[in-house]
Structures are given as C-alpha cells and as structure tokens.
Enzyme design. Sequence first.
Site, PDB file in Angstrom:
ATOM      1  N   ARG A  70       0.814  -1.227   0.000  1.00 22.56           N
ATOM      2  CA  ARG A  70       0.000   0.000   0.000  1.00 22.56           C
ATOM      3  C   ARG A  70       0.843   1.271   0.000  1.00 22.56           C
ATOM      4  O   ARG A  70       0.464   2.265   0.627  1.00 22.56           O
ATOM      5  CB  ARG A  70      -0.971   0.028   1.197  1.00 22.56           C
ATOM      6  CG  ARG A  70      -1.989  -1.086   1.205  1.00 22.56           C
ATOM      7  CD  ARG A  70      -3.224  -0.646   0.433  1.00 22.56           C
ATOM      8  NE  ARG A  70      -4.182  -1.740   0.352  1.00 22.56           N
ATOM      9  CZ  ARG A  70      -5.263  -1.846   1.115  1.00 22.56           C
ATOM     10  NH1 ARG A  70      -5.533  -0.936   2.000  1.00 22.56           N
ATOM     11  NH2 ARG A  70      -6.085  -2.857   0.956  1.00 22.56           N
ATOM     12  N   ARG A  90      -3.598   6.489   0.175  1.00 21.92           N
ATOM     13  CA  ARG A  90      -4.063   7.658   0.927  1.00 21.92           C
ATOM     14  C   ARG A  90      -3.033   8.346   1.802  1.00 21.92           C
ATOM     15  O   ARG A  90      -3.274   9.450   2.270  1.00 21.92           O
ATOM     16  CB  ARG A  90      -5.281   7.271   1.770  1.00 21.92           C
ATOM     17  CG  ARG A  90      -6.538   7.141   0.928  1.00 21.92           C
ATOM     18  CD  ARG A  90      -7.665   6.538   1.709  1.00 21.92           C
ATOM     19  NE  ARG A  90      -7.360   5.149   2.025  1.00 21.92           N
ATOM     20  CZ  ARG A  90      -8.160   4.343   2.690  1.00 21.92           C
ATOM     21  NH1 ARG A  90      -9.311   4.778   3.137  1.00 21.92           N
ATOM     22  NH2 ARG A  90      -7.821   3.091   2.913  1.00 21.92           N
ATOM     23  N   ARG A 142      -6.986  11.680  -7.003  1.00 25.54           N
ATOM     24  CA  ARG A 142      -8.210  10.882  -6.851  1.00 25.54           C
ATOM     25  C   ARG A 142      -9.462  11.727  -6.575  1.00 25.54           C
ATOM     26  O   ARG A 142     -10.553  11.178  -6.496  1.00 25.54           O
ATOM     27  CB  ARG A 142      -8.005   9.886  -5.696  1.00 25.54           C
ATOM     28  CG  ARG A 142      -7.253   8.604  -6.056  1.00 25.54           C
ATOM     29  CD  ARG A 142      -8.151   7.594  -6.802  1.00 25.54           C
ATOM     30  NE  ARG A 142      -9.499   7.562  -6.287  1.00 25.54           N
ATOM     31  CZ  ARG A 142      -9.892   6.894  -5.218  1.00 25.54           C
ATOM     32  NH1 ARG A 142      -9.039   6.161  -4.565  1.00 25.54           N
ATOM     33  NH2 ARG A 142     -11.137   6.944  -4.803  1.00 25.54           N
ATOM     34  N   ASP A 173      -6.753  -3.345  -7.309  1.00 28.93           N
ATOM     35  CA  ASP A 173      -7.316  -3.932  -6.090  1.00 28.93           C
ATOM     36  C   ASP A 173      -7.591  -5.405  -6.352  1.00 28.93           C
ATOM     37  O   ASP A 173      -7.780  -5.797  -7.503  1.00 28.93           O
ATOM     38  CB  ASP A 173      -8.609  -3.220  -5.673  1.00 28.93           C
ATOM     39  CG  ASP A 173      -8.984  -3.597  -4.247  1.00 28.93           C
ATOM     40  OD1 ASP A 173      -8.458  -2.985  -3.307  1.00 28.93           O
ATOM     41  OD2 ASP A 173      -9.773  -4.543  -4.073  1.00 28.93           O
ATOM     42  N   TYR A 214     -14.830 -11.889   0.312  1.00 30.70           N
ATOM     43  CA  TYR A 214     -15.620 -10.726  -0.126  1.00 30.70           C
ATOM     44  C   TYR A 214     -16.847 -11.160  -0.916  1.00 30.70           C
ATOM     45  O   TYR A 214     -17.933 -10.607  -0.763  1.00 30.70           O
ATOM     46  CB  TYR A 214     -14.751  -9.766  -0.943  1.00 30.70           C
ATOM     47  CG  TYR A 214     -13.772  -9.014  -0.068  1.00 30.70           C
ATOM     48  CD1 TYR A 214     -14.204  -7.978   0.748  1.00 30.70           C
ATOM     49  CD2 TYR A 214     -12.430  -9.372  -0.022  1.00 30.70           C
ATOM     50  CE1 TYR A 214     -13.317  -7.302   1.581  1.00 30.70           C
ATOM     51  CE2 TYR A 214     -11.535  -8.702   0.806  1.00 30.70           C
ATOM     52  CZ  TYR A 214     -11.985  -7.671   1.603  1.00 30.70           C
ATOM     53  OH  TYR A 214     -11.110  -7.017   2.440  1.00 30.70           O
TER      54      TYR A 214
HETATM   55  O1  CP3 Z   1       0.162   0.323  -3.183  1.00 31.73           O
HETATM   56  C1  CP3 Z   1      -0.358  -0.826  -3.218  1.00 31.73           C
HETATM   57  O2  CP3 Z   1      -0.129  -1.677  -2.327  1.00 31.73           O
HETATM   58  C2  CP3 Z   1      -1.185  -1.235  -4.427  1.00 31.73           C
HETATM   59  C3  CP3 Z   1      -2.571  -1.058  -4.314  1.00 31.73           C
HETATM   60  C4  CP3 Z   1      -3.503  -2.030  -3.593  1.00 31.73           C
HETATM   61  C5  CP3 Z   1      -4.813  -1.630  -3.232  1.00 31.73           C
HETATM   62  N1  CP3 Z   1      -5.475  -2.715  -2.749  1.00 31.73           N
HETATM   63  C6  CP3 Z   1      -5.335  -0.275  -3.406  1.00 31.73           C
HETATM   64  C7  CP3 Z   1      -6.466   0.153  -2.550  1.00 31.73           C
HETATM   65  C8  CP3 Z   1      -3.379  -3.384  -3.265  1.00 31.73           C
HETATM   66  C9  CP3 Z   1      -2.173  -4.289  -3.406  1.00 31.73           C
HETATM   67  C10 CP3 Z   1      -4.639  -3.800  -2.735  1.00 31.73           C
HETATM   68  C11 CP3 Z   1      -4.930  -5.177  -2.331  1.00 31.73           C
HETATM   69  C12 CP3 Z   1      -6.060  -5.446  -1.429  1.00 31.73           C
HETATM   70  N2  CP3 Z   1      -7.332  -4.943  -1.495  1.00 31.73           N
HETATM   71  C13 CP3 Z   1      -6.020  -6.385  -0.384  1.00 31.73           C
HETATM   72  C14 CP3 Z   1      -4.834  -7.216  -0.007  1.00 31.73           C
HETATM   73  C15 CP3 Z   1      -3.820  -6.394   0.688  1.00 31.73           C
HETATM   74  C16 CP3 Z   1      -4.084  -6.141   2.136  1.00 31.73           C
HETATM   75  O3  CP3 Z   1      -4.129  -4.972   2.518  1.00 31.73           O
HETATM   76  O4  CP3 Z   1      -4.191  -7.113   2.894  1.00 31.73           O
HETATM   77  C17 CP3 Z   1      -7.299  -6.394   0.225  1.00 31.73           C
HETATM   78  C18 CP3 Z   1      -7.711  -7.238   1.402  1.00 31.73           C
HETATM   79  C19 CP3 Z   1      -8.115  -5.494  -0.505  1.00 31.73           C
HETATM   80  C20 CP3 Z   1      -9.544  -5.170  -0.277  1.00 31.73           C
HETATM   81  C21 CP3 Z   1      -9.663  -3.735   0.049  1.00 31.73           C
HETATM   82  N3  CP3 Z   1      -9.716  -2.726  -0.904  1.00 31.73           N
HETATM   83  C22 CP3 Z   1      -9.646  -3.118   1.323  1.00 31.73           C
HETATM   84  C23 CP3 Z   1      -9.587  -3.842   2.639  1.00 31.73           C
HETATM   85  C24 CP3 Z   1      -9.686  -1.712   1.111  1.00 31.73           C
HETATM   86  C25 CP3 Z   1      -9.574  -0.614   2.139  1.00 31.73           C
HETATM   87  C26 CP3 Z   1     -10.872  -0.048   2.591  1.00 31.73           C
HETATM   88  C27 CP3 Z   1     -10.652   1.321   3.200  1.00 31.73           C
HETATM   89  O5  CP3 Z   1     -11.064   2.294   2.570  1.00 31.73           O
HETATM   90  O6  CP3 Z   1     -10.039   1.393   4.272  1.00 31.73           O
HETATM   91  C28 CP3 Z   1      -9.742  -1.509  -0.277  1.00 31.73           C
HETATM   92  C29 CP3 Z   1      -9.746  -0.209  -0.968  1.00 31.73           C
HETATM   93  C30 CP3 Z   1      -8.422   0.218  -1.480  1.00 31.73           C
HETATM   94  N4  CP3 Z   1      -7.595  -0.565  -2.219  1.00 31.73           N
HETATM   95  C31 CP3 Z   1      -7.837   1.497  -1.325  1.00 31.73           C
HETATM   96  C32 CP3 Z   1      -6.619   1.480  -2.010  1.00 31.73           C
HETATM   97  C33 CP3 Z   1      -5.632   2.607  -2.196  1.00 31.73           C
HETATM   98  C34 CP3 Z   1      -8.448   2.670  -0.589  1.00 31.73           C
HETATM   99  C35 CP3 Z   1      -9.507   3.290  -1.442  1.00 31.73           C
HETATM  100  C36 CP3 Z   1      -9.289   4.730  -1.750  1.00 31.73           C
HETATM  101  O7  CP3 Z   1      -8.151   5.245  -1.836  1.00 31.73           O
HETATM  102  O8  CP3 Z   1     -10.323   5.379  -1.979  1.00 31.73           O
END
Ligand code: CP3
Length: 351
Positions: free
Chosen positions: A36, A40, A49, A85, A160
């Site tokens: 990540r 954010r 964004r 994602d 999910y």
């Molecule tokens: O920089 C990186 O690591 C690449 C981007 C990345 C995202 N999601 C972007 C994202 C990666 C590798 C993921 C994988 C992902 N998504 C996982 C496995 C990694 C982990 O953290 O264990 C999981 C479980 C998800 C499912 C998911 N998507 C979650 C739990 C969330 C967060 C919810 C929140 O808002 O707190 C997301 C949304 C998400 N994926 C965001 C980002 C940058 C946030 C959304 C935003 O910026 O509006």
Amino acid sequence: MTASTDTQSDGGLAGSAFLAAARGETPSHTPVWFMRQAGRSLPEYLKIREGVGMLESCMDADLVTEITLQPVRRYGVDAAIFFSDIVLPLKAVGVDLDIKPGIGPVVASPVRTLADVEAIPDLTPDHVPFITQAVQQLVAELGSTPLIGFAGAPFTVASYLVEGGPSKEHAKTKALMFGAPDVWDALMRKIAGIAADYLRIQVQAGASAVQLFDSWAGALTPGDYSEHVMPHSARVLAAAGELGVPRIHFGVGTTNLLGLMAEAGADVVGIDWRTPLADGIARVGDRAVQGNLDPTLVFAPTDVMTARAAEIIDAGRAAKGHIFNLGHGVIPSTDPGQLKALTEFVQAYPV
Ligand code: CP3
C-alpha cells in the site's frame, strides 16, 4: 539511488536488488518497498483521486500509471506495485461490486450457490485492456525499477464474494467451506483461474514479480487451510511459476500457516509483524522472506523506528533472501516523511 538515476545508467533490471533478494542471490543492499505504498498516505494521491471513484481510477491506464509511480518518485523504493485492487478482475468480468471509501469491497449479490459461481465468467485479456496498457506504460517509465503485479488469493477473494463485504469472522465463507464442499470447490477453482489469468496478463505485459495476497487466510486452522484452500492457491502460484517470475505469498496473522504458504509454491513468503522474523524464517525453510516492521512504528520517533528496522534487517540475514517491508499495508495517516527516512535507512544499512 533513485529510479530515474538508475534508468539513465542502466535501463535493464539486471542490477535490481529486489529481484536478487527474491531469487536468493546477493543484492547490493537490502531492498525495500511498502505494501500500500501508493494510496491515501500520499497528498499527491489524494489530489489526483479527487472526484474519481476507486474502481474508476483502477480502470484508467494513465491514472494507474501515475498513482503507481508516485511512491517510487517520492521514496526511491526498490520496487513498484501495480495500483489496482484484489476485486478489480471480478469487476472486470461483470460482478456487480464497488469499493466504498473507508469500508472496502462491497458485492451487490453475494455468492452462495453453484449457479452463482457458474454465473461468473472466466477472465480474458479483453476484459482488462487498461491493465495491459498500464503495465506496458509503467515498465517503460520505471526503467530499472521492477514492477510487482498482484492478485487476491482464492480464500481472501472468496470472503468478499460470499460475505458481500468486509468481515471479521468470515463466518458465511467458512459455513460454505464446511457445509457445501462442492460449491466451495467450484468457487475456489473459479477464483484461482481468474487470479492465474490476471497474473499472466500482468507478467506478459512486463511485470517482473507477482504477489499473491491471502490477507485473511490467518482466519483458518492449518488443517482447514491445507485441505480447503492451499490446493487452490498452489494452482495460482504454479501458473505464475511457469512464467519464470518470483512469487511472493503474503497473509496476515499466518504464523501457524507460514510453512504451508511456503509449500504452496512461494519463492518469497511475506511475514506479518506479529511473527518475529527469525521465527518466520525458521518456518519457511529455504525460501526468501519479506517483511516485517509493525506498520504503527512509523508513528514512533524516527530513531525508534529505524532501530527496529535494523533488528529486522539483522534477523533477515538468516534467510535465503530478505526484502524489507512493513508487516501489512501502510496506514493511511502515515507521514510520508517517515517512509522516506525508513527507505533511506534500509538502503544504506550494511548488507
Ligand atoms: O500500493 C499498493 O499496495 C497497491 C494497491 C492495492 C490496493 N489494494 C489499493 C487500494 C493493493 C495491493 C490492494 C490489495 C487489497 N485490497 C487487499 C490485499 C492487501 C491487504 O491490505 O491485505 C485487500 C484485502 C483489498 C480489499 C480492500 N480494498 C480493502 C480492505 C480496502 C480498504 C478499505 C478502506 O477504505 O479502508 C480496499 C480499498 C483500497 N484498495 C484502497 C486502495 C488505495 C483505498 C480506497 C481509496 O483510496 O479510496
């Protein structure tokens, strides 16, 4: 050394510390990147964004390229991770889902029956032309910094789909696993096929390593993991292995599963912050490891954070290879200045 300096002297990946460590060779320094790292915690991410939905941004090749590059420019990390994602390929094949800010992926009609599983199409490159385009653009821009492609592992993605959204207990998911083995098997095969195809598309477009995220596998006992989950993750990792790129396999709360996650077919096993790195190394055997600074340590004074990082690098010497990372993703309120200091500290620390 920054990505751009490297590019000027050597456009190839031959000198990549990240790839050397992943393959168990000797890197010039301990490589570092952050799960990540895009997202954010970066003001430039929040800016780009503004008014653009998460999935919408994942489907725009130019936005994906820019967001993926942001942390590489800022920190000079040793690898980029493709901005996307784990649910993106499902969205691309037509599953009705959204990523809600502050919540995560939400699925309109949760999957519960064999018919629900069979209604999910397999993934083809035509579903994700923006992925191919973004990877190609990124590889050209990144030069000597490798790009990590990724996919969600079958159990974590199934959670999910079956729960319909984020879950602490994964109760409905496990109810399906224990109570309807035929539906479970079909669902895991479906997701494994999509994950394998998604990784192949990224590697064929130029990604030079892959990470399989099984973030929620820690909810399982070793017995249930090895019987109901591991064979499906192993299929994804075997398919990625045929492409000749290093494979990282990561989960959270997986102390008891690390040996099995390694055996599933990983070249590098991601260790979360709860497991002392030395214990993790002992559990994965002759494999490289990735990790594992507690992501909250960035909120400590810089010298406290770097002292803990030094302990982790020292412990990592016992592994076949060590890629420094946090033990899970960057927390959104993280100060990017701390990640910059951490990156510089790790890269300068004697190997
Ligand atoms: O920089 C990186 O690591 C690449 C981007 C990345 C995202 N999601 C972007 C994202 C990666 C590798 C993921 C994988 C992902 N998504 C996982 C496995 C990694 C982990 O953290 O264990 C999981 C479980 C998800 C499912 C998911 N998507 C979650 C739990 C969330 C967060 C919810 C929140 O808002 O707190 C997301 C949304 C998400 N994926 C965001 C980002 C940058 C946030 C959304 C935003 O910026 O509006």
